[in-house]
Design an enzyme around this catalytic site. Sequence first.
Site, PDB file in Angstrom:
ATOM      1  CE  LYS A 252      42.200  47.037  35.486  1.00  0.00           C
ATOM      2  NZ  LYS A 252      43.085  45.839  35.486  1.00  0.00           N
TER       3      LYS A 252
ATOM      4  CD  GLU B  28      47.361  36.697  44.400  1.00  0.00           C
ATOM      5  OE1 GLU B  28      46.952  36.541  43.240  1.00  0.00           O
ATOM      6  OE2 GLU B  28      47.409  37.806  44.969  1.00  0.00           O
TER       7      GLU B  28
ATOM      8  CE  LYS C 188      45.401  35.945  40.028  1.00  0.00           C
ATOM      9  NZ  LYS C 188      45.062  37.337  39.674  1.00  0.00           N
TER      10      LYS C 188
ATOM     11  CB  SER D 196      41.364  46.648  42.990  1.00  0.00           C
ATOM     12  OG  SER D 196      41.697  45.358  42.522  1.00  0.00           O
TER      13      SER D 196
ATOM     14  CG  HIS E 282      42.399  36.049  43.613  1.00  0.00           C
ATOM     15  ND1 HIS E 282      42.224  37.023  42.655  1.00  0.00           N
ATOM     16  CD2 HIS E 282      43.581  36.322  44.209  1.00  0.00           C
ATOM     17  CE1 HIS E 282      43.266  37.836  42.668  1.00  0.00           C
ATOM     18  NE2 HIS E 282      44.097  37.440  43.606  1.00  0.00           N
TER      19      HIS E 282
ATOM     20  NE  ARG F 279      40.465  44.568  39.245  1.00  0.00           N
ATOM     21  CZ  ARG F 279      40.335  43.745  38.212  1.00  0.00           C
ATOM     22  NH1 ARG F 279      39.118  43.412  37.784  1.00  0.00           N
ATOM     23  NH2 ARG F 279      41.393  43.275  37.601  1.00  0.00           N
TER      24      ARG F 279
ATOM     25  CG  HIS G  74      44.708  39.999  48.282  1.00  0.00           C
ATOM     26  ND1 HIS G  74      43.687  39.114  47.998  1.00  0.00           N
ATOM     27  CD2 HIS G  74      45.405  40.132  47.103  1.00  0.00           C
ATOM     28  CE1 HIS G  74      43.762  38.723  46.739  1.00  0.00           C
ATOM     29  NE2 HIS G  74      44.791  39.340  46.170  1.00  0.00           N
TER      30      HIS G  74
ATOM     31  CD  GLN H 162      43.208  41.913  43.586  1.00  0.00           C
ATOM     32  OE1 GLN H 162      43.601  40.868  43.074  1.00  0.00           O
ATOM     33  NE2 GLN H 162      43.499  43.120  43.090  1.00  0.00           N
TER      34      GLN H 162
END
Length: 451
Positions: free
Chosen positions: A330, A167, A165, A138, A142, A324, A305, A140
Amino acid sequence: MDEEDDKKFKKCRKKRLFGADRRKRLLRLKCCVQNYDWGVIGCNSQVARLFLLNSGRCNVDPGECYAEFWIGTHKSGPSYVVYGRDNNAAAAFGSKPLSLKDCISLDPVALLGDKVARKWGGDLPFLFKVLSIEKALSIQAHPDKDLARSLNEAQPSIYKDDNHKPEMALALTRFEALCGFISSKELKAVLSSVPEIVELVQCADAEKFSHDSEQDGKEKVKQLFESIFSQIMSSNKGLVREAVCKLKRRLSLEKKKRQLSAKEQLILRLESQYPADVGILAAFFLNYVELKPGEALYVGPNEPHAYISGECIECMATSDNVVRAGLTSKKRDVQALLSMLNYKQGFPEILRGVSLNEYTRKYAPPFDEFEVDRCILPQAASVSFPSVPGPSLFLVMSGKGTIITSYSEETTFQEGEVLFVPAYMEVSITATAIELHMYRAGINNRFFRDL
């Protein structure tokens, strides 16, 4: 079990963990797999192969999507301590397997180091993963810590923890992603060449950005960019469906006359995976990134991203929070995503690692929680990982080796195995039989420098 029995049980576990001489020991881990519909199917998945080797199972489900291999303490996919090669922690500790988090709680300072335990308590501050991606994830972002806390309090069933989050994805194969917003110059090109997008945007905004943005200040340009992107993401589903249909038809016709750009080819692929999804249009606003094996991309809080395809090592702060807004079946939270984005423009930084020695490269993003080392050892070659003030996780992707610790422990390990190395433990590794390919995740060295 009463309180006194519980104390005795914990004392017994602690003794088993360290031994009678109180020396720290390596811990073998049995790890978790996540089956998401964007994962690679069956034995074609690197995740499936690792899970098979790590778990000791005989086979994988040929029809199942194997998406993520998790290593760490997050409650949605905890790792468990294994004693011996029978993968039976229960035999060592009684009634049930001992999770890595519970193991750390027996003596956080000994396993994590005093600085890490003081900062993050009895928990591992990073989550280590392998991803196998067949279908785009997706669009999205964070949340930062403040937003994560708010989302967790308001919707704990969806946002399952209160941590941020940040990453990093380190490519194992050719790896595709969308990350961060394109430049103003590139957006001008989009507005002049993609009429399907212009039709969904207020004419005044599109014209102003196309003609006047160079004369405007950065803040005004950012506000205008935000307005245009928000209008696209908030568009009526029927209008989005019509726009995507027109876009697909136009690009399919132009494909017969000219070579489509990489972004246009990606758009058609995304449409085949998520028909009529607003994320197809949103992809025009995001940088298209292609990583070669050994290259890495990092993503901070509130940055848009989407990973598109390929396999990678991923490391992040210990969280599973995702907001998302496109390319997904979802739950979407479009308004939350639009309000949280930083709208920073420009191509993301690509990390190629810093050489530590002839076999090892370090990837250190600007986050305290983690860094990753990539090590490829030829047969019979050796390398040392020095003592550090925090814990490490080692993942063997392929090959076999021996490992000797500064506490005189020597053991063999092979592909699919995961080892937890406590703080202040030096390890020396030698490849045996064939080339050894492995990764280490640990606390970012900048955390210790900044204290």
